[in-house]
Design a protein around this motif. Sequence first.
Motif, short mmCIF file in Angstrom:
data_model
loop_
_atom_site.label_atom_id
_atom_site.label_comp_id
_atom_site.label_asym_id
_atom_site.label_seq_id
_atom_site.Cartn_x
_atom_site.Cartn_y
_atom_site.Cartn_z
N PHE A 75 7.26 20.85 1.34
CA PHE A 75 7.35 20.72 -0.10
C PHE A 75 6.49 19.56 -0.59
CE2 PHE A 75 10.74 18.43 1.96
CZ PHE A 75 10.77 17.19 1.33
N ILE A 76 6.26 19.56 -1.89
CA ILE A 76 5.47 18.53 -2.56
C ILE A 76 6.33 17.89 -3.64
CG2 ILE A 76 3.43 18.04 -3.97
CD1 ILE A 76 2.09 20.43 -2.60
N ILE A 77 6.39 16.56 -3.64
CA ILE A 77 7.12 15.81 -4.66
C ILE A 77 6.11 15.14 -5.58
CG2 ILE A 77 8.72 13.92 -5.12
CD1 ILE A 77 10.05 14.45 -2.49
N ARG A 78 6.23 15.41 -6.85
CA ARG A 78 5.37 14.78 -7.85
C ARG A 78 6.22 13.81 -8.66
NH1 ARG A 78 1.96 17.91 -12.63
NH2 ARG A 78 0.90 16.07 -13.47
N GLN A 79 5.87 12.50 -8.58
CA GLN A 79 6.62 11.45 -9.27
C GLN A 79 5.75 10.81 -10.36
OE1 GLN A 79 9.01 8.96 -6.34
NE2 GLN A 79 7.50 9.85 -4.95
N GLN A 80 6.40 10.45 -11.43
CA GLN A 80 5.68 9.81 -12.53
C GLN A 80 6.56 8.71 -13.12
OE1 GLN A 80 3.35 12.38 -15.17
NE2 GLN A 80 4.22 11.28 -16.90
N TRP A 81 5.95 7.54 -13.33
CA TRP A 81 6.67 6.42 -13.92
C TRP A 81 5.68 5.54 -14.68
CZ3 TRP A 81 5.22 6.82 -8.89
CH2 TRP A 81 4.46 5.78 -8.35
N GLU A 82 6.18 4.54 -15.33
CA GLU A 82 5.34 3.63 -16.12
C GLU A 82 5.45 2.21 -15.57
OE1 GLU A 82 6.14 3.83 -20.26
OE2 GLU A 82 5.54 5.94 -20.46
N ASP A 83 4.28 1.59 -15.46
CA ASP A 83 4.18 0.19 -15.04
C ASP A 83 3.32 -0.52 -16.08
OD1 ASP A 83 3.89 -2.26 -13.84
OD2 ASP A 83 3.52 -1.46 -11.84
N SER A 84 3.96 -1.29 -16.96
CA SER A 84 3.25 -1.92 -18.08
C SER A 84 2.18 -2.88 -17.61
CB SER A 84 4.24 -2.64 -18.99
OG SER A 84 4.96 -3.63 -18.26
N ARG A 85 2.23 -3.33 -16.37
CA ARG A 85 1.22 -4.26 -15.86
C ARG A 85 -0.13 -3.58 -15.64
NH1 ARG A 85 4.32 -6.16 -10.62
NH2 ARG A 85 4.61 -3.89 -10.55
N ILE A 130 -3.76 6.56 -11.95
CA ILE A 130 -3.34 5.68 -13.02
C ILE A 130 -3.89 6.20 -14.34
CG2 ILE A 130 -3.33 3.31 -13.89
CD1 ILE A 130 -3.85 2.34 -11.10
N PHE A 131 -3.02 6.33 -15.33
CA PHE A 131 -3.41 6.79 -16.65
C PHE A 131 -3.26 5.63 -17.65
CE2 PHE A 131 -2.07 10.57 -14.36
CZ PHE A 131 -3.07 11.48 -14.68
N PRO A 132 -3.80 5.79 -18.85
CA PRO A 132 -3.63 4.73 -19.86
C PRO A 132 -2.15 4.44 -20.15
CG PRO A 132 -5.35 6.27 -20.53
CD PRO A 132 -4.72 6.85 -19.29
N TYR A 133 -1.91 3.26 -20.69
CA TYR A 133 -0.57 2.77 -21.02
C TYR A 133 0.29 2.53 -19.76
CZ TYR A 133 -1.89 4.29 -25.69
OH TYR A 133 -2.55 4.47 -26.89
N GLY A 134 -0.36 2.43 -18.59
CA GLY A 134 0.37 2.12 -17.37
C GLY A 134 1.15 3.27 -16.79
N LYS A 135 0.79 4.48 -17.11
CA LYS A 135 1.49 5.65 -16.55
C LYS A 135 0.91 5.96 -15.17
CE LYS A 135 2.68 8.91 -19.29
NZ LYS A 135 2.64 10.07 -20.22
N ILE A 136 1.81 6.12 -14.19
CA ILE A 136 1.41 6.37 -12.80
C ILE A 136 1.89 7.75 -12.39
CG2 ILE A 136 1.36 5.45 -10.46
CD1 ILE A 136 0.38 3.47 -12.52
N MET A 137 1.01 8.49 -11.71
CA MET A 137 1.40 9.78 -11.14
C MET A 137 1.13 9.74 -9.63
SD MET A 137 0.57 12.99 -9.88
CE MET A 137 -1.11 13.38 -10.33
N TYR A 138 2.17 10.02 -8.87
CA TYR A 138 2.09 9.95 -7.41
C TYR A 138 2.60 11.26 -6.83
CZ TYR A 138 2.93 8.27 -2.63
OH TYR A 138 2.95 8.12 -1.28
N SER A 139 1.75 11.95 -6.08
CA SER A 139 2.10 13.24 -5.48
C SER A 139 1.96 13.14 -3.98
CB SER A 139 1.20 14.35 -6.04
OG SER A 139 1.48 15.58 -5.42
N SER A 140 2.96 13.61 -3.25
CA SER A 140 2.93 13.55 -1.79
C SER A 140 3.54 14.81 -1.20
CB SER A 140 3.69 12.30 -1.28
OG SER A 140 5.00 12.28 -1.81
N ARG A 141 3.07 15.15 -0.03
CA ARG A 141 3.48 16.37 0.65
C ARG A 141 4.30 16.03 1.89
NH1 ARG A 141 -0.96 20.36 3.44
NH2 ARG A 141 0.44 21.86 4.43
N TYR A 142 5.38 16.80 2.12
CA TYR A 142 6.28 16.53 3.24
C TYR A 142 6.55 17.83 4.01
CZ TYR A 142 7.38 12.30 0.55
OH TYR A 142 7.30 11.13 -0.15
#
Length: 370
Positions: A75-85, A130-142
Amino acid sequence: MKMMRFGLLLLLVLEMVAYPTIAAEQPSDSEIIARIAPNYNRQDIPKGKVTIFVQLYIKDVMKIDIDANTWDVEFIIRQQWEDSRLDTREYITASTLGDFATIWVPDTFITNSRAETAVPMERANKLLRIFPYGKIMYSSRYRMTLACPMSLSKFPFDEHNCSIRIGSYAHTVDRIDYSWVVYKSKTPVIVADNALHAGMNLVNVFSHETTAHVGTGDYKSIVGTLLLQRNPYSYKVSLFVPNILLGVLLGLSFLVSHRAPHARMLLLAVLVSLVIGQNYLALRNVPILPYRTCLDCWSYSMAAFCVLAVIGFAISTSVAQFKDCDMEEKLGSPRKMWKDPGTKTDLIFGSLYLVSFIIFQIAFWAMTLA
């Protein structure tokens, strides 16, 4: 015209010469992070409560092990969160990083994992952007072996809820919160069309959130569940339909005259052997369980009907031999043959057998398919 051609040729040569210099000037991942956040430390969690939005894509269900109560899934997990830094608006619109050790990522793990298999081409199976406004998208396969508690009481008509549980390893819910998210699909858990090929059918897909309360705090988890149903087609073709036909033939064997005991005994021996053999082959592939399954009930009931047919044959033959009379000669009329004790015994046992067999079929399929 010659001057124009010379100018174009000169421009082409300059681009070819300048290209390595331009490529060499491309910043590395560390340099990109240093430009965006000079004091960035990847060991520090972003300030405040971080919400991880997750989408799950199940690519392949490779194996379902009913002995170990596990399932092997990719499976593949796609995670998204925000890092203001990491606000990249002043530098780039978006950036794909190849070095995953340059920024902070959540300590996501699969809580019901039993074992993990390395996926080939490890670097090609992760994506960090990394997207504008500190939005992060991380996708990984397991590719993992996960726990899947199973109940086989209705085998081979059993259904199982096999789940993938996702949570944080070290952070409580007040620091890291997980939540399902829906992008273009209608569900946060997506199953590939050809994912199931382990003798199971996909009935439904569920997703929910849960919180575990332990001594060190409350830990949030999200759960993606697949409701899987075994495909009983092979058992219907190789066991149930042949057993029903053989059971009917066992009931009709009472119509064979008791005055032909050898023919009737041969017919019973063949039918009983076929029934026992088919059930033995079916039970051979079922693990030893501390409880009974539907297949056990079926096999034991068919064995009981075989015993009932043999008992009926033995009783009718004994009654006929005890009376020792030829009804065709003594009674002279075919209608009076029904007064023969052996024939009456066959009628009684045959009727009892067929009625019991029909009642068993109705009750078994009603309870199994309910």
